[in-house]
Design an enzyme around this catalytic site. Structure first.
Site, PDB file in Angstrom:
ATOM      1  N   ASP A 153      -0.201  -5.593  -0.239  1.00  9.11           N
ATOM      2  CA  ASP A 153       1.061  -4.844  -0.302  1.00  9.11           C
ATOM      3  C   ASP A 153       1.247  -3.961   0.942  1.00  9.11           C
ATOM      4  O   ASP A 153       0.384  -3.918   1.832  1.00  9.11           O
ATOM      5  CB  ASP A 153       1.063  -4.014  -1.590  1.00  9.11           C
ATOM      6  CG  ASP A 153       2.441  -3.888  -2.216  1.00  9.11           C
ATOM      7  OD1 ASP A 153       3.439  -4.004  -1.493  1.00  9.11           O
ATOM      8  OD2 ASP A 153       2.502  -3.649  -3.436  1.00  9.11           O
ATOM      9  N   ASP A 209      11.516  -5.663  -4.240  1.00  9.57           N
ATOM     10  CA  ASP A 209      11.039  -5.990  -5.600  1.00  9.57           C
ATOM     11  C   ASP A 209      12.136  -6.517  -6.526  1.00  9.57           C
ATOM     12  O   ASP A 209      13.204  -5.913  -6.660  1.00  9.57           O
ATOM     13  CB  ASP A 209      10.434  -4.738  -6.248  1.00  9.57           C
ATOM     14  CG  ASP A 209       9.071  -4.413  -5.677  1.00  9.57           C
ATOM     15  OD1 ASP A 209       8.736  -4.916  -4.590  1.00  9.57           O
ATOM     16  OD2 ASP A 209       8.344  -3.640  -6.332  1.00  9.57           O
TER      17      ASP A 209
HETATM   18  C1  GLA Z   1       5.066  -3.189  -4.849  1.00 12.88           C
HETATM   19  C2  GLA Z   1       5.116  -4.707  -4.848  1.00 12.88           C
HETATM   20  C3  GLA Z   1       5.140  -5.213  -6.279  1.00 12.88           C
HETATM   21  C4  GLA Z   1       3.911  -4.719  -7.022  1.00 12.88           C
HETATM   22  C5  GLA Z   1       3.827  -3.199  -6.950  1.00 12.88           C
HETATM   23  C6  GLA Z   1       2.507  -2.684  -7.489  1.00 12.88           C
HETATM   24  O1  GLA Z   1       6.224  -2.634  -5.365  1.00 12.88           O
HETATM   25  O2  GLA Z   1       6.227  -5.174  -4.139  1.00 12.88           O
HETATM   26  O3  GLA Z   1       5.179  -6.634  -6.303  1.00 12.88           O
HETATM   27  O4  GLA Z   1       2.776  -5.306  -6.459  1.00 12.88           O
HETATM   28  O5  GLA Z   1       3.952  -2.738  -5.610  1.00 12.88           O
HETATM   29  O6  GLA Z   1       2.377  -1.308  -7.367  1.00 12.88           O
END
Ligand code: GLA
Length: 398
Positions: A153, A209
């Site tokens: 990430d 996301d």
């Molecule tokens: C980010 C990523 C998500 C998930 C969250 C976890 O937002 O884009 O896919 O992995 O972190 O905290």
């Protein structure tokens, strides 16, 4: 002579020829988009633990999903809690009292594979330890546990931290372990990753996301399914996907309750058109029959997993009505008529819009109703439900 060498020779002798994209990551995995499950969309941080993961693995192995190609069982954020005095990553003992090695062994015994999550910065998005400064140490630990997939990430980075360099470091650390590990880059599409990530990761998030809703752009960047589809329609983005290196429009929300069955079907269909990773994000052990029938549509999965690996291009947009097409390895096309509006529409695709002559005779198979029309020429028309799709394959015949 190998194709790669051949290109180099041509390039070296004719300076006017630009080098094609020679260096797409070739670590032997993800030759078709990865399929499996990830904990985040349903269980987030609080709901993640080894019981959920084992129950999910049991369900995948027993309900037909494994046979359909879903093999990765991926832990997202919150499996890790700190580092020991030597800097080794420490597993959250409350969530995973048996440890990751035992979990990996269990998942492997089911014929499935295990994924973990980390972050290029100091901390993950949920505040757990990131991998910065520990890339090789973490990669060695993952390999020793038997991890098959790593998602990294982009939270809590240092000021000015360079995405390409950071992900290259982890790519090299994973390669140095000698274990084949899928590498998933997750910087949310912030640094136009399709332009540089092909040689580094097996997949890269192209968008922020996903949210469990059809149309719900969030102020901080989160996207409903309709917004992601529009972002994936940016000209040329599809051309960066191919075997071993895929655009990732984020994990599936199918079955999580925020969308209608029609919307979930459209979401799944479009992800197959994008040649996207199909990482289910729901509670598989307790999913409904409708959700199961969407996730197990073998014809739609076959489009996603087509060996040619060419992602769909939007060939027509008329307001809320779109037509997407992708060529398949057998010379046919997968075509999706998409209705983003809230009312039913009649629409269609002309053969000339998908690179076929109008007189070509084809068999059209509807992948959701499983109906087939033969001897179709010139075009195919259908009624498309609100927030729905008609997804077909168009296969030429004599
Ligand atoms: C980010 C990523 C998500 C998930 C969250 C976890 O937002 O884009 O896919 O992995 O972190 O905290």
């Amino acid at each position: 002579m190998k194709l790669r060498t051949c290109f180099l020779v041509i390039a070296a002798t004719a300076f006017t020829i630009a080098l094609p994209a020679l260096h797409a990551l070739d670590n032997g995995v993800a030759r078709t988009p990865p399929m499996g499950w990830n904990s985040w969309n349903k269980f987030a941080c609080d709901g993640l633990n080894e019981h959920v993961v084992r129950a999910t693995a049991d369900a995948i192995a027993g309900n037909g999903m494994k046979d359909a190609g879903y093999v990765y069982v991926n832990l997202d954020d919150c499996w890790q809690s700190g580092r020991d005095a030597e800097g080794n990553i420490v597993v959250d003992q409350e969530k995973f009292p048996s440890g990751i090695k035992a979990l990996a062994d269990y998942i492997h015994s089911k014929g499935l594979k295990l994924g973990v999550y980390t972050d290029v910065g100091t901390k993950t998005c949920a505040g757990r330890p990131g991998s910065i400064g520990h890339e090789y140490q973490d990669a060695r630990q993952y390999a020793a546990w038997g991890v098959d997939y790593v998602k990294e990430d982009w939270c809590n980075t240092l000021p000015g931290q360079n995405a390409e360099a950071s992900y290259t470091l982890m790519r090299d650390a994973l390669a140095a372990t000698g274990r084949p590990i899928v590498f998933s880059i997750c910087e949310w599409g912030k640094n136009t990753p399709w332009l540089w990530a092909g040689p580094i990761g097996n997949l890269w998030r192209a968008t922020d996301d996903i949210q469990d809703c059809w149309n719900c752009k969030k102020p901080w960047g989160g996207n409903g399914v309709a917004q992601i589809i529009e972002l994936m329609g940016a000209p040329g983005v599809e051309s960066y996907a191919g075997p071993g290196h895929w655009n990732d429009p984020d994990m599936l929300e199918v079955g999580n309750g925020g969308m209608t069955t029609e919307e979930d079907r459209a979401h799944f269909s479009m992800w197959a058109m994008f040649a996207a990773p199909l990482l289910v994000g729901t509670d598989i052990a307790n999913m409904s029959a409708d959700t199961k029938s969407i996730l197990l549509n073998r014809a739609v999965i076959a489009v996603d997993q087509d060996a040619l690996g060419e992602a769909a291009r939007r060939v027509k947009k008329d307001g809320d009505i779109e037509v997407w097409s992708r060529p398949l390895a057998d010379g046919s096309r997968a075509v999706t008529l998409l209705n983003l509006s809230a009312t039913p529409v009649s629409t269609g695709v002309a053969w000339t819009e998908i690179g076929y002559p109008a007189a070509l005779r084809a068999t059209v198979r509807d992948l959701w109703s499983d109906k087939e029309v033969t001897d179709q020429t010139d075009h195919y028309a259908a009624q498309v439900a609100p927030h729905g799709v008609v997804m077909v394959t168009i296969k030429p015949h004599n």
